[in-house]
Scaffold this motif. Structure first.
Motif, PDB file in Angstrom:
ATOM      1  N   ASP A   1       0.160  -5.140 -14.994  1.00 41.78           N
ATOM      2  CA  ASP A   1       1.349  -5.648 -15.679  1.00 41.78           C
ATOM      3  C   ASP A   1       2.464  -5.856 -14.666  1.00 41.78           C
ATOM      4  N   ARG A   2       2.665  -7.087 -14.283  1.00 38.08           N
ATOM      5  CA  ARG A   2       3.630  -7.421 -13.249  1.00 38.08           C
ATOM      6  C   ARG A   2       5.047  -6.982 -13.634  1.00 38.08           C
ATOM      7  N   HIS A   3       5.414  -7.180 -14.897  1.00 37.35           N
ATOM      8  CA  HIS A   3       6.750  -6.783 -15.346  1.00 37.35           C
ATOM      9  C   HIS A   3       6.958  -5.284 -15.156  1.00 37.35           C
ATOM     10  N   LEU A   4       5.987  -4.491 -15.563  1.00 40.00           N
ATOM     11  CA  LEU A   4       6.080  -3.037 -15.411  1.00 40.00           C
ATOM     12  C   LEU A   4       6.209  -2.659 -13.940  1.00 40.00           C
ATOM     13  N   ILE A   5       5.387  -3.273 -13.111  1.00 35.07           N
ATOM     14  CA  ILE A   5       5.405  -2.977 -11.679  1.00 35.07           C
ATOM     15  C   ILE A   5       6.774  -3.285 -11.078  1.00 35.07           C
ATOM     16  N   GLU A   6       7.267  -4.487 -11.359  1.00 36.70           N
ATOM     17  CA  GLU A   6       8.545  -4.902 -10.774  1.00 36.70           C
ATOM     18  C   GLU A   6       9.721  -4.084 -11.305  1.00 36.70           C
ATOM     19  N   ALA A   7       9.626  -3.636 -12.559  1.00 35.68           N
ATOM     20  CA  ALA A   7      10.740  -2.912 -13.178  1.00 35.68           C
ATOM     21  C   ALA A   7      10.764  -1.428 -12.832  1.00 35.68           C
ATOM     22  N   THR A   8       9.634  -0.870 -12.345  1.00 34.86           N
ATOM     23  CA  THR A   8       9.596   0.579 -12.166  1.00 34.86           C
ATOM     24  C   THR A   8       9.202   1.065 -10.779  1.00 34.86           C
ATOM     25  N   CYS A   9       8.525   0.271  -9.997  1.00 36.21           N
ATOM     26  CA  CYS A   9       7.922   0.780  -8.760  1.00 36.21           C
ATOM     27  C   CYS A   9       8.792   0.558  -7.529  1.00 36.21           C
ATOM     28  N   ASP A  10       8.881   1.595  -6.694  1.00 34.65           N
ATOM     29  CA  ASP A  10       9.582   1.499  -5.415  1.00 34.65           C
ATOM     30  C   ASP A  10       8.613   1.137  -4.292  1.00 34.65           C
ATOM     31  N   THR A  11       7.417   1.678  -4.358  1.00 33.12           N
ATOM     32  CA  THR A  11       6.407   1.459  -3.323  1.00 33.12           C
ATOM     33  C   THR A  11       5.143   0.952  -3.993  1.00 33.12           C
ATOM     34  N   LEU A  12       4.548  -0.060  -3.402  1.00 33.57           N
ATOM     35  CA  LEU A  12       3.317  -0.624  -3.944  1.00 33.57           C
ATOM     36  C   LEU A  12       2.161  -0.312  -3.012  1.00 33.57           C
ATOM     37  N   TRP A  13       1.054   0.092  -3.600  1.00 30.46           N
ATOM     38  CA  TRP A  13      -0.169   0.367  -2.859  1.00 30.46           C
ATOM     39  C   TRP A  13      -1.244  -0.542  -3.421  1.00 30.46           C
ATOM     40  N   ILE A  14      -2.007  -1.131  -2.555  1.00 29.66           N
ATOM     41  CA  ILE A  14      -3.063  -2.047  -2.965  1.00 29.66           C
ATOM     42  C   ILE A  14      -4.419  -1.413  -2.651  1.00 29.66           C
ATOM     43  N   ALA A  15      -5.298  -1.411  -3.647  1.00 32.09           N
ATOM     44  CA  ALA A  15      -6.658  -0.908  -3.451  1.00 32.09           C
ATOM     45  C   ALA A  15      -7.575  -2.114  -3.323  1.00 32.09           C
ATOM     46  N   GLU A  16      -8.155  -2.292  -2.124  1.00 31.26           N
ATOM     47  CA  GLU A  16      -9.090  -3.394  -1.910  1.00 31.26           C
ATOM     48  C   GLU A  16      -9.976  -3.082  -0.720  1.00 31.26           C
ATOM     49  N   GLY A  17     -11.171  -3.600  -0.761  1.00 31.64           N
ATOM     50  CA  GLY A  17     -12.091  -3.405   0.354  1.00 31.64           C
ATOM     51  C   GLY A  17     -12.425  -1.953   0.615  1.00 31.64           C
ATOM     52  N   GLY A  18     -12.398  -1.124  -0.423  1.00 28.68           N
ATOM     53  CA  GLY A  18     -12.737   0.280  -0.255  1.00 28.68           C
ATOM     54  C   GLY A  18     -11.631   1.120   0.355  1.00 28.68           C
ATOM     55  N   THR A  19     -10.435   0.544   0.519  1.00 30.30           N
ATOM     56  CA  THR A  19      -9.321   1.304   1.082  1.00 30.30           C
ATOM     57  C   THR A  19      -8.092   1.146   0.203  1.00 30.30           C
ATOM     58  N   ILE A  20      -7.105   1.981   0.475  1.00 33.98           N
ATOM     59  CA  ILE A  20      -5.817   1.874  -0.188  1.00 33.98           C
ATOM     60  C   ILE A  20      -4.773   1.787   0.908  1.00 33.98           C
ATOM     61  N   LYS A  21      -3.910   0.771   0.798  1.00 33.54           N
ATOM     62  CA  LYS A  21      -2.880   0.622   1.818  1.00 33.54           C
ATOM     63  C   LYS A  21      -1.561   0.245   1.160  1.00 33.54           C
ATOM     64  N   GLU A  22      -0.472   0.603   1.826  1.00 33.72           N
ATOM     65  CA  GLU A  22       0.851   0.272   1.318  1.00 33.72           C
ATOM     66  C   GLU A  22       1.094  -1.223   1.505  1.00 33.72           C
ATOM     67  N   LEU A  23       1.663  -1.844   0.496  1.00 36.79           N
ATOM     68  CA  LEU A  23       1.953  -3.274   0.547  1.00 36.79           C
ATOM     69  C   LEU A  23       3.293  -3.468   1.245  1.00 36.79           C
TER      70      LEU A  23
END
Length: 173
Positions: free
Chosen positions: A35-57
């Motif tokens: 939910d992009r709206h939720l993410i943009e309205a509440t999150c300070d730091t974004l982490w992306i899970a892809e390719g078997g890893t998790i990294k800060e966006l």
């Protein structure tokens, strides 16, 4: 606190209440969401899970979305301009296919807002003690209007939920 897709099947008011509650919450929150709206309205730091890893966006969501889209085009199209053109045409066709659904959702949201305003107006009139000293038919009319608007609101919210679920399912396909 860990939340996994917390806005699935919530109505507009519940989603807004969740955003406010999360923003007021003092502790740490991990939200797993599409939910992009939720993410943009509440999150300070974004982490992306892809390719078997998790990294800060390190970029914003728009940039990330563009990079994902360009990666998909590059992988599926083999880098040729013909394949990119076809992919863009497919994306445009997909957007055109989903446009009526998105319009219906937006119309339902507008109607929900309008109905809530009408209900608030009636409730304000019913909160005035003078209305109870006046003609009974006025009080009856206000009660009937409130019930009618309330039923219409409930029906429209159910429609919004169904349309939102349909859009979510169509976007996954």
């Amino acid at each position: 606190m860990i939340l996994d897709e917390p806005t699935n099947h919530l109505d507009i008011d519940s989603r807004d209440a969740l955003v406010h509650a999360l923003n007021d919450y003092e502790g740490a929150v991990l939200i797993i969401s599409h939910d992009r709206h939720l993410i943009e309205a509440t999150c300070d730091t974004l982490w992306i899970a892809e390719g078997g890893t998790i990294k800060e966006l390190d970029e914003d969501l728009d940039s990330y979305q563009r990079s994902i889209t360009s990666n998909k085009e590059g992988k599926s199209g083999g880098g040729g301009t013909g394949a990119r053109k076809l992919s863009k045409q497919e994306a445009a066709a997909r957007r055109a296919e989903l446009a009526p659904l998105k319009t219906s959702i937006k119309d339902a949201e507008t109607k929900i807002s309008r109905l809530k305003v009408e209900i608030e107006k009636i409730e304000a009139q019913l909160a005035d003690p003078k209305v109870y000293n006046g003609p009974a038919d006025r009080l009856i009319a206000l009660g009937k209007d409130k019930a009618r608007f309330g039923a219409d609101l409930e029906t429209t919210e159910e429609q919004w939920l169904a349309l939102s679920a349909e859009l979510e399912e169509a976007e996954r396909a």
